[in-house]
Design an enzyme around this catalytic site. Structure first.
Site, PDB file in Angstrom:
ATOM      1  N   GLU A 416       0.871  -1.179   0.000  1.00 17.88           N
ATOM      2  CA  GLU A 416       0.000   0.000   0.000  1.00 17.88           C
ATOM      3  C   GLU A 416       0.905   1.226   0.000  1.00 17.88           C
ATOM      4  O   GLU A 416       1.890   1.283   0.747  1.00 17.88           O
ATOM      5  CB  GLU A 416      -0.910   0.015   1.234  1.00 17.88           C
ATOM      6  CG  GLU A 416      -1.705   1.296   1.405  1.00 17.88           C
ATOM      7  CD  GLU A 416      -2.487   1.329   2.713  1.00 17.88           C
ATOM      8  OE1 GLU A 416      -2.983   0.250   3.123  1.00 17.88           O
ATOM      9  OE2 GLU A 416      -2.584   2.398   3.339  1.00 17.88           O
ATOM     10  N   GLU A 421      -1.423  11.433   4.136  1.00 21.47           N
ATOM     11  CA  GLU A 421      -2.486  11.324   5.138  1.00 21.47           C
ATOM     12  C   GLU A 421      -2.320  12.493   6.095  1.00 21.47           C
ATOM     13  O   GLU A 421      -1.214  12.979   6.325  1.00 21.47           O
ATOM     14  CB  GLU A 421      -2.399  10.005   5.901  1.00 21.47           C
ATOM     15  CG  GLU A 421      -2.673   8.773   5.077  1.00 21.47           C
ATOM     16  CD  GLU A 421      -2.554   7.496   5.889  1.00 21.47           C
ATOM     17  OE1 GLU A 421      -3.587   6.894   6.215  1.00 21.47           O
ATOM     18  OE2 GLU A 421      -1.403   7.118   6.198  1.00 21.47           O
TER      19      GLU A 421
END
Length: 620
Positions: A416, A421
């Site tokens: 991933e 974020e």
């Protein structure tokens, strides 16, 4: 050499005109012989200093050791008003000694007489009270004559005798290296030499850094555009015109199961949560209570079942939602438990469950990537997104990538890539608020052995949140490294080199417990070449597996969660990750966090200006 008459500096105005004193001179210290024309000068200055640094002692012990009203460094070193016969140390030029009442004075008097110092002559000026100066001066340079009266052996005047160098005869006896590298020359040359060394090292560092950056840390491969979306053509182009979003650049995922993180939002296909306005894409969280009321969200009026419209579980679940038969038949059955968790929720006060209190958006390029059109995924290339982060406590925006096909197995085996974020909490939030953005790689042989802690980093603005303005978030991806940065490479969130196989980097245990059978088994390298059992090289001396597959893009705004992204005990967090009622605790604290969400959805939402995606034109 006797002194001229002096006045005692310790005499009180009421004392007699003069007092007899005794002095204890130090022994002059002379290091080495001086040149012949300075011998007499040396003797003069040595004798003068010996007398100048002598210690004066009164004959009258009561006057000496009584309280004295004047400030005197000499008397200040003695105790005040001692009794007769008491012993205490007295400093002298030759060391320390103990005196005992007036007997000590008698001893001092006899010592002074033996040295030839006149102990009875009255003093008119104070003496120097130190023994340090004679030891600091070179004996060879001691002279009491004015500089103009000091003459060399040839009769010439020596203006500054203390700077006079050695004679020619002395130089002829000195080794050549010592004549060349004198202390004076070395002290002059050393700063220049060190400056040149520092300059040379700086130039060398610049050259080595340039070579490293230009050859190892820059992507020199030609790039071919895969996708470009600037959101200027309306929602039909962005999300597609078909019932399932066919034909659009992005696809809305509809789900309620928390996406493996225990998130508190449901993602919808509603234009209230994802919409295009003035060439900007907005992903905005809203309250579920605005649709069904807060009592139904909490189940206050009895059990309430909510079924989400357009659930996409079948499209996103592995194998279309079919799993191995848990009864051991060897066949596959549909995962109804997963389907109900993803597509419905029940609010029940007895069970402590509620309907997801927030509705939000999650869009991706998965459909285009799976269609084979080639415009929804990339492998080795570049991704660039210009976006503005959302504002509001417990909002969790993310721009990230997942593999199109889980070639190495379920998450996190196939990897991933988190381009960015963040958190919507203000900059005062103690666990990295809205002024921090983070990039990371998730990888590992199992969820319990996810090695994200070895491959994450962040960038921060000290006082300005990333929700104030648009920033460009970029991913550079080659067979040798992954780099993630914001606005410029100088603001690198993460730079991770593939200089070692990932299985070796993980430093995993040799055995692991099988989650399905509960048995202990040997841990195998999931990224090894199946034919050789060895790590697969993506380039010479480089190993990029599992990041050697096609990845597609996801953009979403999550809310809350129980995976630790919002640590317990930080920022007045209203729920506990390990609690069974975490989502209910969050919903019941709405009055605490909802006022931090701007009323205007455009200000609350994550806003995206454009998305661009490239791949290496040669496919490598």
């Amino acid at each position: 050499m006797p002194d001229p008459p002096k006045v005692d500096p310790f005499a009180s105005p009421k004392d007699g005109a003069h007092e007899d004193i005794q002095v204890v001179p130090p022994t002059p210290v002379v290091a080495g012989a001086a040149p012949s024309f300075l011998s007499q000068a040396r003797d003069n200055i040595a004798s003068t200093l010996a007398n100048a640094t002598a210690y004066a002692v009164r004959r009258d012990s009561s006057a000496l050791f009584g309280n004295h009203s004047r400030s005197s460094s000499f008397l200040g070193s003695y105790p005040s008003s001692p009794t007769m016969g008491a012993q205490f140390p007295v400093g002298t030029p030759n060391g320390s000694m103990y005196r005992s009442s007036s007997a000590m004075i008698t001893g001092l008097a006899s010592t002074a007489t033996s040295t030839g110092v006149n102990s009875t002559a009255p003093r008119t000026t104070p003496r120097l009270r130190t023994t340090l100066l004679p030891f600091l001066l070179r004996p060879s340079s001691m002279t009491s004559l004015p500089p103009a009266q000091v003459k060399a052996s040839d009769g010439s005047l020596v203006e500054k005798p203390w700077r006079e160098g050695p004679s020619a005869a002395e130089l002829s006896k000195t080794p050549f290296m010592k004549r060349i590298f004198t202390r004076k020359r070395i002290s002059r040359m050393l700063p220049h030499l060190l400056a040149l060394v520092g300059l040379g090292l700086g130039v060398l560092q610049c050259v080595l850094t340039y070579i490293d950056v230009s050859t190892e840390r820059m992507d020199r491969q030609p790039l071919c555009l895969v996708m470009e979306e600037d959101f200027n053509d309306g929602e039909d182009v962005v999300f597609g015109s078909g019932p399932g979003g066919e034909g659009g650049s992005f696809w809305r995922e509809v789900n309620m199961d928390g996406f493996g993180n225990g998130e508190f939002e449901m993602t919808t296909a509603s234009s209230k949560n994802s919409y295009v306005k003035d060439g900007i894409l907005y992903l905005a969280p809203t309250l579920t209570a605005e649709e069904i009321g807060s009592d139904n969200v909490l189940g206050n009026n009895g059990a309430y079942i909510y079924n989400i419209t357009g659930c996409t579980f079948n499209e996103t679940a592995v194998n279309g939602g079919f799993i191995a038969d848990p009864n051991g038949s060897g066949g596959q059955v549909f995962d109804y438990g997963g389907y109900y968790a993803a597509c419905s929720a029940t609010a029940n006060t007895t069970a402590g469950t509620i309907v997801n209190p927030v509705q939000s958006a999650r869009i991706s390029t998965l459909m285009n990537a799976q269609s084979g059109s080639g415009n929804g995924s990339t492998k080795y290339g570049r991704v660039e997104i210009r976006a503005k982060m959302p504002t509001g406590d417990w909002l969790w925006p993310a721009l990230w990538m997942l593999p199109v096909n889980n070639a190495y197995g379920p998450w996190p085996r196939s990897g991933e890539i988190d381009i960015v974020e963040s958190r919507g909490n203000g900059i005062s939030y103690t666990a990295n608020g809205a002024n921090f953005v983070q990039g990371a790689l998730n990888w590992g042989p199992s969820p319990q052995l996810n090695s994200v802690s070895k491959s994450y980093s962040w960038w921060s603005n000290k006082r300005v949140p990333f929700s104030n303005d648009f920033h460009t978030y970029a991913l550079e991806w080659t067979t040798s490294f992954i780099r993630i940065y914001v606005d410029t490479r100088l603001h690198t969130l993460l730079e991770y080199r593939f200089d070692e196989p990932f299985f070796e980097k993980g430093d995993y245990p040799q055995t692991i417990v099988n989650a399905s059978t509960g048995q202990v088994q040997a841990l195998q390298d999931p990224w090894a070449d199946p034919t050789t059992g060895l790590p697969k090289e993506s380039a010479k001396g480089r190993w990029s597996s599992p990041f050697d597959q096609e990845f597609y893009l996801i953009m979403n705004v999550a809310v809350g969660g129980v995976n630790g992204w919002f640590p317990d005990g930080q920022g007045n967090k209203p729920w506990y990750d390990g609690g069974a009622d975490a989502m209910r605790s969050f919903a019941e604290a709405q009055s605490q966090w909802y006022p931090t969400w701007p009323e205007n959805l455009d200000d609350r939402a994550m806003a995206i200006d454009y998305v661009k995606m490239w791949r290496h034109c040669d496919g490598n």
